[in-house]
Design a protein around this motif. Structure first.
Motif, PDB file in Angstrom:
ATOM      1  N   GLY A  34       0.838  -7.197  12.149  1.00  0.00           N
ATOM      2  CA  GLY A  34       1.474  -7.904  11.044  1.00  0.00           C
ATOM      3  C   GLY A  34       0.771  -7.716   9.718  1.00  0.00           C
ATOM      4  N   PRO A  35       1.529  -7.684   8.625  1.00  0.00           N
ATOM      5  CA  PRO A  35       0.963  -7.431   7.294  1.00  0.00           C
ATOM      6  C   PRO A  35       0.490  -8.692   6.582  1.00  0.00           C
ATOM      7  CG  PRO A  35       3.353  -7.480   7.173  1.00  0.00           C
ATOM      8  CD  PRO A  35       3.005  -7.687   8.619  1.00  0.00           C
ATOM      9  N   GLY A  36      -0.426  -8.494   5.607  1.00  0.00           N
ATOM     10  CA  GLY A  36      -0.800  -9.543   4.672  1.00  0.00           C
ATOM     11  C   GLY A  36      -1.546 -10.711   5.271  1.00  0.00           C
ATOM     12  N   ASN A  37      -2.216 -10.519   6.413  1.00  0.00           N
ATOM     13  CA  ASN A  37      -2.773 -11.660   7.113  1.00  0.00           C
ATOM     14  C   ASN A  37      -4.230 -11.485   7.528  1.00  0.00           C
ATOM     15  OD1 ASN A  37      -2.490 -14.265   8.375  1.00  0.00           O
ATOM     16  ND2 ASN A  37      -2.389 -13.235  10.357  1.00  0.00           N
ATOM     17  N   PHE A  38      -4.680 -10.263   7.716  1.00  0.00           N
ATOM     18  CA  PHE A  38      -6.055 -10.015   8.141  1.00  0.00           C
ATOM     19  C   PHE A  38      -6.935  -9.531   6.986  1.00  0.00           C
ATOM     20  CE2 PHE A  38      -3.346  -9.501  11.839  1.00  0.00           C
ATOM     21  CZ  PHE A  38      -4.000 -10.276  12.786  1.00  0.00           C
TER      22      PHE A  38
ATOM     23  N   GLY B 266       0.887  -1.270   3.140  1.00  0.00           N
ATOM     24  CA  GLY B 266       0.584  -2.689   3.274  1.00  0.00           C
ATOM     25  C   GLY B 266       1.470  -3.443   4.234  1.00  0.00           C
ATOM     26  N   GLY B 267       2.738  -3.030   4.357  1.00  0.00           N
ATOM     27  CA  GLY B 267       3.674  -3.778   5.183  1.00  0.00           C
ATOM     28  C   GLY B 267       4.219  -3.021   6.366  1.00  0.00           C
ATOM     29  N   TRP B 268       4.614  -1.763   6.143  1.00  0.00           N
ATOM     30  CA  TRP B 268       5.314  -1.019   7.188  1.00  0.00           C
ATOM     31  C   TRP B 268       4.383  -0.651   8.344  1.00  0.00           C
ATOM     32  CZ3 TRP B 268       5.367   4.003   9.267  1.00  0.00           C
ATOM     33  CH2 TRP B 268       6.513   4.329  10.004  1.00  0.00           C
ATOM     34  N   PHE B 269       3.263  -0.016   8.064  1.00  0.00           N
ATOM     35  CA  PHE B 269       2.333   0.357   9.134  1.00  0.00           C
ATOM     36  C   PHE B 269       1.790  -0.866   9.882  1.00  0.00           C
ATOM     37  CE2 PHE B 269       1.918   4.599   7.082  1.00  0.00           C
ATOM     38  CZ  PHE B 269       1.970   5.395   8.209  1.00  0.00           C
ATOM     39  N   PRO B 270       1.245  -1.882   9.189  1.00  0.00           N
ATOM     40  CA  PRO B 270       0.725  -3.040   9.927  1.00  0.00           C
ATOM     41  C   PRO B 270       1.799  -3.792  10.707  1.00  0.00           C
ATOM     42  CG  PRO B 270      -0.221  -2.955   7.730  1.00  0.00           C
ATOM     43  CD  PRO B 270       0.891  -1.956   7.757  1.00  0.00           C
ATOM     44  N   GLY B 271       3.052  -3.706  10.271  1.00  0.00           N
ATOM     45  CA  GLY B 271       4.126  -4.375  10.999  1.00  0.00           C
ATOM     46  C   GLY B 271       4.569  -3.631  12.241  1.00  0.00           C
ATOM     47  N   GLY B 272       4.099  -2.442  12.440  1.00  0.00           N
ATOM     48  CA  GLY B 272       4.508  -1.590  13.559  1.00  0.00           C
ATOM     49  C   GLY B 272       5.178  -0.341  13.043  1.00  0.00           C
ATOM     50  N   GLY B 273       6.274  -0.530  12.278  1.00  0.00           N
ATOM     51  CA  GLY B 273       6.895   0.562  11.551  1.00  0.00           C
ATOM     52  C   GLY B 273       7.802   1.470  12.348  1.00  0.00           C
ATOM     53  N   HIS B 274       9.123   1.201  12.331  1.00  0.00           N
ATOM     54  CA  HIS B 274      10.086   2.132  12.927  1.00  0.00           C
ATOM     55  C   HIS B 274      10.749   2.953  11.827  1.00  0.00           C
ATOM     56  CE1 HIS B 274      13.820   0.112  11.632  1.00  0.00           C
ATOM     57  NE2 HIS B 274      13.228  -1.028  11.910  1.00  0.00           N
TER      58      HIS B 274
END
Length: 592
Positions: free
Chosen positions: A301-305, A247-255
């Motif tokens: 970005g997470p939690g927005n789309f 939910g957060g790491w992948f949609p945020g880009g994720g390093h």
């Protein structure tokens, strides 16, 4: 580990009946403007005329199988009629560690966003807990109610309820959230933590054929790594074991430690299972009718789309991994800062070694390379790579406190040996530092001088160095919505200040302002660069450029297509200034 008295007390509060008396809402000026809310100019809040009735909440609770929970501050056991001295003491011992928040439906890992509306460190009448608390305890920024999501129907019910009743909707998994995106005053929360399904499949599409992982929204980094290991595979993930993957790491880009080998998390995505703002359940891939949503979710970005239920991402055969760690302390300012400067220069060479990632940190007191990760490497290879820097330290008469190089037979064993979960009591910001800055001696001198000044002001730095260039990641330009400056980044500089226990709200706010100013200082030294939004400040005036760059307009168009009314809202998220503006009491209102 949480002690049993605390856990017993916590669940007693969290699982109290949905139709019990609604807790008083807020910390900061929570007065309601019922007329504004009734006209749909604002989201409804507790106390408003159109706030859902107890019957409405009861119907929702029935729909989700009795899994609607009242939001409760963790520190309620330290206050008022619910004061329990033993449980409060146990809470104080664990309050700064991620594990506490992972298993909580509404509380998040940010001292600023918890905002001391209910602090476990506030004084109460006596040391043994007799008497009543002298400090207030309210929900503040936390969700009013949360659904303990166990499947897609729960998410659909929550989305439809929030839309029908014009109330704020928030999404939380583990609560790693320096932006405050998974909390919201007066909101209905979707607690995704229990979606723990993970499986490994043979995947076939026009763009990829091979092993893949299907990862539920509740899976944490450490769980994903362990599950892959049991299947003889590895997948990309973050550095911290309790970060939510899908939910957060992948949609945020994720390093993470494998980014130099396989790219950022968003470079490895294959499909997303999503609940959209109209309550529809869809799958987004690069090739289907929702390819635009796939593009947006792969770095935008997470939690927005939409609400991500699961993600499918590439997986690879497991392999041995070489790792290293070393530490030295500051015994002489001049030689110490020469060593810090030399490390940044060394990263120019280390960054060119295929697959090698490093994570290091420093303050005014000392430096640690927390770990180096070299998939498929040997001890000799890693020692050879680090040897030139070790020679520089020797020439500066800097002695190692610790220096270890090891090879493990699997990535999971390497990760378990080298990576630890950090405390969460920090106010944080970030800036991407391009190789071109470090190559320019004059610009590097300015950067090091700035870092030295900030550490003199009690700042701390973490440098995460991954080579995620397009050629290294194996992706085409614009194939996903990853912030373009990532591709030229030598290292991501995370920085901030640790927060002392019980720090007053005014000081927390001052810390946030100070760290935001620090982010601006580094921004001025990296024109046209970027910041990693998952680890940056919420009130950056140039957040659209810094966090999304050239992708912003396209992302905004996709946001409007899938969520025209802005049901999903979060700080510094695409379109967050278009539909709603957050008021001092946390209410969302239409821009004037």
């Amino acid at each position: 580990m949480l002690t049993q008295p605390y856990m017993d007390a916590f669940w007693a509060f969290s699982l109290s009946p949905f139709n019990a008396a609604i807790p008083q809402f807020a910390r900061c000026d929570a007065g309601s403007d019922a007329s504004a809310a009734h006209s749909n100019a604002c989201r409804n809040m507790p106390g408003d005329r159109d706030w859902p009735s107890n019957d409405a909440w009861g119907e929702l609770n029935s729909t989700v199988g009795g899994r609607l929970m009242r939001g409760q501050p963790l520190a309620q056991v330290c206050h008022g009629a619910t004061l329990d001295a033993g449980a409060c003491a146990a809470l104080q011992d664990t309050y700064n560690f991620p594990e506490l928040y992972v298993t909580d439906p509404v509380n998040i890992m940010s001292p600023y966003w918890l905002n001391n509306s209910c602090s476990p460190y506030a004084p109460y009448a006596s040391a043994d807990g007799s008497g009543s608390s002298s400090a207030s305890c309210a929900l503040g920024n936390l969700a009013q109610y949360a659904i303990r999501v166990t499947g897609v129907d729960d998410v659909v019910a929550g989305v439809n309820f929030a839309r029908k009743h014009n109330i704020r909707l928030t999404i939380k998994n583990t609560g790693h959230d320096v932006q405050g995106r998974s909390a919201g005053a007066g909101s209905l929360g979707l607690w995704m933590h229990n979606l723990k399904d993970i499986s490994f499949i043979d995947y076939s599409s026009a763009k990829y054929y091979g092993k893949a992982a299907r990862i539920g929204a509740g899976i944490e980094v450490g769980e994903a790594y362990q599950a892959a290991h049991k299947s003889g595979l590895i997948i990309t993930g973050g550095n911290c074991p309790s970060v939510g993957v899908a939910g957060g790491w992948f949609p945020g880009g994720g390093h993470g430690p494998l980014a130099s080998m396989y790219g950022l998390g968003a470079d490895t995505t294959l499909e997303f299972e999503v609940v959209t703002a109209d309550g529809a359940v869809i799958t987004a891939t690069p090739d289907n009718e929702h390819s635009d949503l796939y593009w947006a979710l792969s770095g935008g970005g997470p939690g927005n789309f939409g609400v991500v239920l699961s993600i499918t991402a590439k997986a690879w055969p497991d392999m041995s991994v070489a790792g290293a760690v070393f530490t030295f302390v500051n015994t002489n300012d001049e030689t110490y800062w020469k060593a810090i400067r030399a490390w940044m220069k060394a990263l120019l060479e280390l960054n060119q070694i295929p697959g090698l990632s490093t994570a290091s940190g420093f303050s005014s007191q000392g430096f640690t390379m927390n770990f180096a990760t070299l998939p498929g490497g040997t001890q000799e290879m890693l020692n050879k790579a680090l040897a030139p820097y070790m020679a520089q330290l020797k020439s500066l008469d800097i002695m190692m406190v610790a220096n270890t190089t090891q090879v493990h037979s699997s990535f999971f064993d390497h990760y378990s040996a080298f990576v630890e979960s950090p405390p969460i009591n920090i106010t944080m910001a970030a800036r991407m530092i391009p190789a071109s800055l470090v190559q320019d001696d004059s610009k590097l001198d300015t950067l090091v001088s700035t870092m030295r000044t900030l550490t003199d002001e009690q700042g701390v730095f973490a440098l995460i160095s991954n080579n995620v260039s397009l050629s290294r990641a194996g992706v085409a330009a614009e194939s996903n919505s990853v912030l373009p400056p990532w591709r030229d980044t030598l290292f991501l500089a995370n920085f901030g200040q640790y927060v002392s226990n019980g720090k007053p709200w005014r000081d927390l706010s001052a810390d946030q302002t100070r760290v935001n100013n620090w982010q601006t200082l580094l921004r001025d030294q990296t024109p046209g660069g970027g910041s990693y939004a998952n680890e940056a400040t919420f009130n950056d005036a140039t957040w659209k450029e810094d966090y999304f760059g050239a992708n912003y307009d396209r992302l905004l168009s996709i946001k409007r297509s899938y969520d025209p009314e802005g049901l999903f809202w979060a700080n510094t998220a695409v379109g967050s200034d278009a539909n709603w503006v957050q008021q001092p009491d946390g209410r969302l209102c239409r821009p004037k």
